[in-house]
Design a protein around this motif. Structure first.
Motif, short mmCIF file in Angstrom:
data_model
loop_
_atom_site.label_atom_id
_atom_site.label_comp_id
_atom_site.label_asym_id
_atom_site.label_seq_id
_atom_site.Cartn_x
_atom_site.Cartn_y
_atom_site.Cartn_z
N ILE A 15 58.61 -43.20 -13.59
CA ILE A 15 58.21 -42.16 -14.54
C ILE A 15 57.42 -41.08 -13.80
CG2 ILE A 15 56.74 -41.65 -16.55
CD1 ILE A 15 57.41 -44.56 -17.48
N THR A 16 57.72 -39.84 -14.10
CA THR A 16 56.96 -38.73 -13.53
C THR A 16 56.44 -37.86 -14.67
OG1 THR A 16 58.45 -38.69 -11.61
CG2 THR A 16 56.97 -36.81 -11.90
N LEU A 17 55.11 -37.73 -14.74
CA LEU A 17 54.51 -36.82 -15.71
C LEU A 17 54.44 -35.44 -15.07
CD1 LEU A 17 51.46 -38.87 -17.08
CD2 LEU A 17 53.84 -38.94 -17.81
N VAL A 18 55.09 -34.47 -15.69
CA VAL A 18 55.17 -33.12 -15.11
C VAL A 18 54.54 -32.11 -16.06
CG1 VAL A 18 56.71 -31.30 -14.31
CG2 VAL A 18 57.28 -33.69 -13.85
N GLY A 19 53.61 -31.32 -15.54
CA GLY A 19 53.05 -30.22 -16.30
C GLY A 19 53.98 -29.02 -16.23
N ALA A 20 54.38 -28.51 -17.39
CA ALA A 20 55.35 -27.41 -17.44
C ALA A 20 54.71 -26.04 -17.36
CB ALA A 20 56.19 -27.51 -18.72
N GLY A 21 53.37 -25.99 -17.40
CA GLY A 21 52.69 -24.69 -17.39
C GLY A 21 52.54 -24.11 -18.78
N ALA A 87 63.12 -45.56 -19.11
CA ALA A 87 62.92 -45.89 -17.69
C ALA A 87 63.62 -47.19 -17.33
CB ALA A 87 61.42 -45.99 -17.39
N LEU A 88 63.49 -48.20 -18.20
CA LEU A 88 64.11 -49.49 -17.91
C LEU A 88 65.63 -49.44 -17.97
CD1 LEU A 88 61.71 -51.87 -19.90
CD2 LEU A 88 61.82 -51.57 -17.42
N ASN A 89 66.15 -48.55 -18.81
CA ASN A 89 67.60 -48.51 -19.02
C ASN A 89 68.34 -47.46 -18.19
OD1 ASN A 89 68.31 -50.53 -21.15
ND2 ASN A 89 66.68 -49.44 -22.23
N TYR A 90 67.63 -46.41 -17.79
CA TYR A 90 68.34 -45.32 -17.12
C TYR A 90 67.77 -44.92 -15.76
CZ TYR A 90 70.70 -44.78 -21.57
OH TYR A 90 71.45 -45.02 -22.70
N GLY A 91 66.52 -45.29 -15.47
CA GLY A 91 65.97 -44.95 -14.16
C GLY A 91 64.80 -43.99 -14.24
N HIS A 92 65.00 -42.78 -13.72
CA HIS A 92 63.90 -41.83 -13.58
C HIS A 92 63.69 -41.03 -14.87
CE1 HIS A 92 62.11 -38.09 -11.40
NE2 HIS A 92 61.16 -38.83 -11.95
N VAL A 93 62.53 -41.23 -15.47
CA VAL A 93 62.15 -40.47 -16.67
C VAL A 93 61.13 -39.41 -16.28
CG1 VAL A 93 60.99 -40.56 -18.91
CG2 VAL A 93 62.58 -42.38 -18.25
N VAL A 94 61.46 -38.15 -16.58
CA VAL A 94 60.49 -37.07 -16.42
C VAL A 94 59.88 -36.79 -17.78
CG1 VAL A 94 60.17 -34.61 -15.94
CG2 VAL A 94 61.54 -36.01 -14.40
#
Length: 263
Positions: A15-21, A87-94
């Motif tokens: 998982i990646t927490l991303v700030g969109a601005g 995340a568990l089912n597909y991989g990388h969650v943003v």
């Protein structure tokens, strides 16, 4: 109960927490864009510019999860569950969040929830609207001779009341930036009036950095009327402090009060 669909379970969950601005799509960081480019799923909030979804691969799922004043399409608990499921089912969650994930974005709660499932997670900070939106309007949150510090305060707490911190902030000379406080503007100005700060400069900025941006400039005594006249709507932030006097639109207001004072 977290469901795992093993047929999709090809990639390692992360998982990646991303700030969109603050809203302008170009104000996301390069690192944030790189994270989106490797996403299998993007969970995005209401305040996120949807142009950013174009950076995600074509195969990636884009899931809107609401979360703004008056639009709680998903509870925080539901968002946490979705984040883990995907995340568990597909991989990388943003997890794409407006502004910065850790400035009233409940980012740490999501980070902590990922850790409870032993899912690796990282944070990519975003440009917070609390600093950038005033800055884009030529309002510095600090300025020599006017403000030596700034407060960032929520306008409405979880209980629906004005934050107690606003009462403390109003007693200082600091610049105060109020997020999610438009519907409490009258209460906030009353707090400042009780401190004898009716002539303190104020800006209310709607949808900062976007095409829907509107700016109301006034003083504590007048800003409620100015906001009503301009039909300012959420999302909007409030800036209270002498630094607002540096905004080009404040000069006529200053001249008006100078004339009143000289009579």
């Amino acid at each position: 109960m977290i469901e795992v669909k093993t047929k999709h379970n090809i990639k390692e969950p992360r998982i990646t927490l991303v700030g969109a601005g603050p809203g302008d799509a170009e104000l996301i960081t390069v690192k944030g864009i790189k994270a989106l480019q490797t996403a299998d799923v993007v969970l995005y909030d209401a305040l996120v510019n949807e142009e950013l979804l174009d950076f995600a691969p074509a195969h990636a799922q884009k899931v809107y999860v609401g979360k703004r004043s008056g639009d709680h399409s998903y509870s925080q608990e539901a968002v946490n569950k979705l984040m883990i499921d995907y995340a568990l089912n597909y991989g990388h969650v943003v997890r794409l969040k407006g502004g910065d994930p850790f400035v009233f974005g409940r980012g740490y709660e999501e980070l902590d929830h990922a850790a409870s499932y032993s899912i690796p997670a990282q944070v990519i900070p975003g440009i917070s609207s609390s600093i950038s939106v005033p800055g884009l309007q030529q309002i510095p949150v600090t300025h020599r001779g006017l403000s030596e510090s700034f407060w960032v305060v929520t306008g409405t707490t979880a209980s629906g009341t004005v934050s107690n911190d606003l009462y403390e902030a109003a007693r200082t000379k600091a610049t105060v930036v109020v997020l999610m406080g438009l519907n409490k503007l009258k209460e906030i100005t009353n707090i400042y009036k009780k401190e004898g700060k009716g002539k303190l400069p104020v800006a209310v900025i709607q949808s900062g950095s976007t095409a829907e941006e509107k700016v109301a400039i006034g003083v504590v005594d007048t800003i409620v009327e100015v906001v009503e006249e301009m039909k300012i709507k959420a999302p909007a932030l409030i800036v209270l402090g002498d630094v607002v006097s540096l905004h080009p639109k404040f000069q006529p207001i200053r001249e008006f009060y100078d004339i009143i004072a000289s009579e």
